[in-house]
Design an enzyme around this catalytic site. Structure first.
Site, PDB file in Angstrom:
ATOM      1  N   ARG A  33      47.317 -22.513  27.083  1.00  0.00           N
ATOM      2  CA  ARG A  33      47.834 -22.912  25.774  1.00  0.00           C
ATOM      3  C   ARG A  33      49.328 -22.629  25.645  1.00  0.00           C
ATOM      4  O   ARG A  33      50.043 -23.370  24.959  1.00  0.00           O
ATOM      5  CB  ARG A  33      47.023 -22.217  24.681  1.00  0.00           C
ATOM      6  N   GLY A 101      38.360 -27.389  33.783  1.00  0.00           N
ATOM      7  CA  GLY A 101      37.858 -28.109  32.626  1.00  0.00           C
ATOM      8  C   GLY A 101      38.685 -27.832  31.388  1.00  0.00           C
ATOM      9  O   GLY A 101      38.925 -28.730  30.571  1.00  0.00           O
ATOM     10  N   ARG A 129      31.919 -33.187  35.902  1.00  0.00           N
ATOM     11  CA  ARG A 129      31.676 -32.622  34.572  1.00  0.00           C
ATOM     12  C   ARG A 129      31.879 -33.665  33.481  1.00  0.00           C
ATOM     13  O   ARG A 129      32.709 -34.568  33.602  1.00  0.00           O
ATOM     14  CB  ARG A 129      32.595 -31.426  34.337  1.00  0.00           C
ATOM     15  N   ASP A 327      31.474 -17.422  29.280  1.00  0.00           N
ATOM     16  CA  ASP A 327      31.871 -17.374  30.684  1.00  0.00           C
ATOM     17  C   ASP A 327      31.376 -16.122  31.399  1.00  0.00           C
ATOM     18  O   ASP A 327      31.457 -16.039  32.631  1.00  0.00           O
ATOM     19  CB  ASP A 327      33.394 -17.436  30.807  1.00  0.00           C
ATOM     20  N   ARG A 358      25.506 -23.147  35.790  1.00  0.00           N
ATOM     21  CA  ARG A 358      25.533 -21.706  36.047  1.00  0.00           C
ATOM     22  C   ARG A 358      24.175 -21.044  35.848  1.00  0.00           C
ATOM     23  O   ARG A 358      23.897 -20.014  36.472  1.00  0.00           O
ATOM     24  CB  ARG A 358      26.603 -21.036  35.176  1.00  0.00           C
ATOM     25  N   ARG A 403      33.334 -18.179  39.069  1.00  0.00           N
ATOM     26  CA  ARG A 403      32.583 -17.076  38.446  1.00  0.00           C
ATOM     27  C   ARG A 403      31.256 -16.810  39.166  1.00  0.00           C
ATOM     28  O   ARG A 403      30.804 -15.663  39.223  1.00  0.00           O
ATOM     29  CB  ARG A 403      32.366 -17.360  36.961  1.00  0.00           C
TER      30      ARG A 403
END
Length: 454
Positions: A33, A101, A129, A327, A358, A403
């Site tokens: 951001r 993403g 995705r 996450d 996930r 992750r």
């Protein structure tokens, strides 16, 4: 193949105590951001502590392609000379967002109300995705999108020539969707309104206000109502990026489950829309304390101290907590496998459309390591085997997901037999110093599985 080259297997084995201080890189969400809002502001934005993972580097490259001047001065220190709201130039190349993403969805929103055309692509994971969750709302502003079947990348976005403000209720809790709509609303006249039934991370709202946008948030019976007044002049800022709580989750959780560990993780962002994992770990009985709590740049931060906790108990995680820790469920599943009793995670269907599915990735890997799992579309249930009780001995598929890779490497620090991940390459997208940081604390990783002692 990895996200950025040949597959790189890595093996983790039971480690001695993890001790020391873990200097976590900057927050990924705030880093993305900072670059995008800096590019949309007037003047020079200076950023320190920027995460230099591949995801963020890809966003920096994209901002250059849209006409901003983005410069790296030293480690974590960057400047962005912005082009102002509505000032994006049409890129002369395809925008490759790699594995991110967050990056691609926020950038699509940021350019959707400027009359330019841009084509986006990514790696194999990102190209699989769904993008409809962003292209649907930006179409309400007047943008058009043309992609592959199922709304997937590569995709071309044609920005609206005469954008209109919108009022949009997010159909799922997603900070990416909310942020994309707000960024699109910057160059639309009047007021753009986003309504979210469940609160999600609010970095965009905080940062938009910091850059000078007129933005308000009201809690109503229909949810959080966020109102942005369009066509402001955003003013360049000086930003010190706090350290990433999602990255901190890995040394924190490793310290909690590796016998004898005591690790300090300084200067971690504790924005309440991001800190759900730490609350959950404490609910499970973790020896996790906050030290030196303070505010930095409008964001709450603290130093975390995590100590080995051999009495953690499985719990039912409140589903309404999911947006604040979405996450972190993969690494929570690893902790749950080392707890006593059953941990139930509901309301987590968003995990199915992350860098990988996930829920499936963690379920299959944990099962291969000897842990009993139950799952449905929206739920993951882990039946814990107690401290150090997971057999291990498996090679776990990461599906190009950073992750997933890091979670199974943490698992291997406590298992009876070593755990191998089929590809650790994707870790660089969010936590490029993960392996060095963890081995400095005492983790035992090896790139040659045949030589790792059982």
């Amino acid at each position: 193949m990895s996200a950025h080259g040949p597959a790189r297997p890595l093996t983790s084995r039971r480690a001695g105590p993890l001790t020391g201080t873990a200097a976590i890189p900057g927050d990924k969400s705030i880093s993305h951001r900072s670059l995008i809002l800096g590019a949309l502001s007037v003047g020079e934005t200076r950023v320190t502590g920027l995460l230099e993972g591949q995801d963020v580097l890809d966003t920096a490259s994209a901002m250059r392609a849209f006409g901003a001047e983005v410069t790296r001065h030293s480690e974590g220190a960057w400047s962005i000379h912005g082009v102002g709201v509505g000032g994006f130039a049409e890129p002369d190349r395809v925008i490759d967002c790699g594995n991110s993403g967050t990056g691609v969805r926020l950038i699509m929103g940021a350019m959707a109300t400027t009359p330019i055309t841009a084509t986006f692509t990514g790696d194999a994971s990102l190209n699989g995705r769904p993008m409809g969750r962003v292209t649907d709302p930006i179409s309400l502003f007047g943008a058009a999108s043309y992609g592959r079947k199922g709304g997937r990348l590569p995709m071309t976005i044609v920005g609206a020539a005469q954008p209109v403000p919108v009022r949009y209720a997010t159909p799922m809790p997603s900070a990416q969707v909310k942020s994309a709509v707000l960024l699109a609303g910057l160059n639309a006249p009047g007021q753009t309104v986003v309504i979210e039934a469940e609160a999600t991370r609010d970095h965009s709202e905080r940062m938009l206000a910091g850059f000078g946008a007129e933005i308000t948030t009201e809690v109503t019976p229909e949810g959080r109502v966020i109102t942005l007044t369009g066509q402001p002049e955003l003013v360049a800022q000086t930003i010190a990026v706090p350290r990433d709580p999602s990255s901190a989750a890995f040394p924190v959780c490793a310290a909690l489950i590796v016998e004898g560990s005591d690790v300090l993780i300084p200067n971690i962002g504790l924005n309440p829309t991001r800190a759900g994992l730490f609350t959950t770990l404490r609910d499970m009985g973790a020896d996790l304390t906050y030290e030196n709590e303070r505010l930095e740049g409008g964001e709450p931060v603290a130093d975390l101290r995590a100590r080995f906790s051999d009495n953690m108990q499985g719990i039912e995680v409140p589903p309404e907590r999911a947006p604040s820790m979405i996450d972190e469920y993969p690494i929570l599943a690893v902790v749950a496998a080392n707890a006593t009793g059953t941990t139930v995670m509901r309301g987590v269907k968003e995990l199915r459309v992350k860098e990988s599915d996930r829920i499936d990735a963690m379920a299959r890997g944990l099962e291969a390591c000897g842990v009993r799992i139950e799952e449905d579309e929206d739920t993951l249930i882990v039946h814990g085997l107690g401290s150090g009780g997971v057999p291990g001995g498996a090679t776990c598929a990461t599906h190009l997901d950073h992750r997933i890779a890091m979670s199974f490497l943490v698992l291997g620090m406590t298992t009876v037999q070593p755990v191998t991940v089929d590809d650790a390459g994707a870790i660089t997208t969010s936590f490029p110093i993960f392996e060095t940081l963890m081995t400095d604390l005492g983790a035992q990783f090896s790139a040659d599985a045949d030589r790792v002692p059982a």
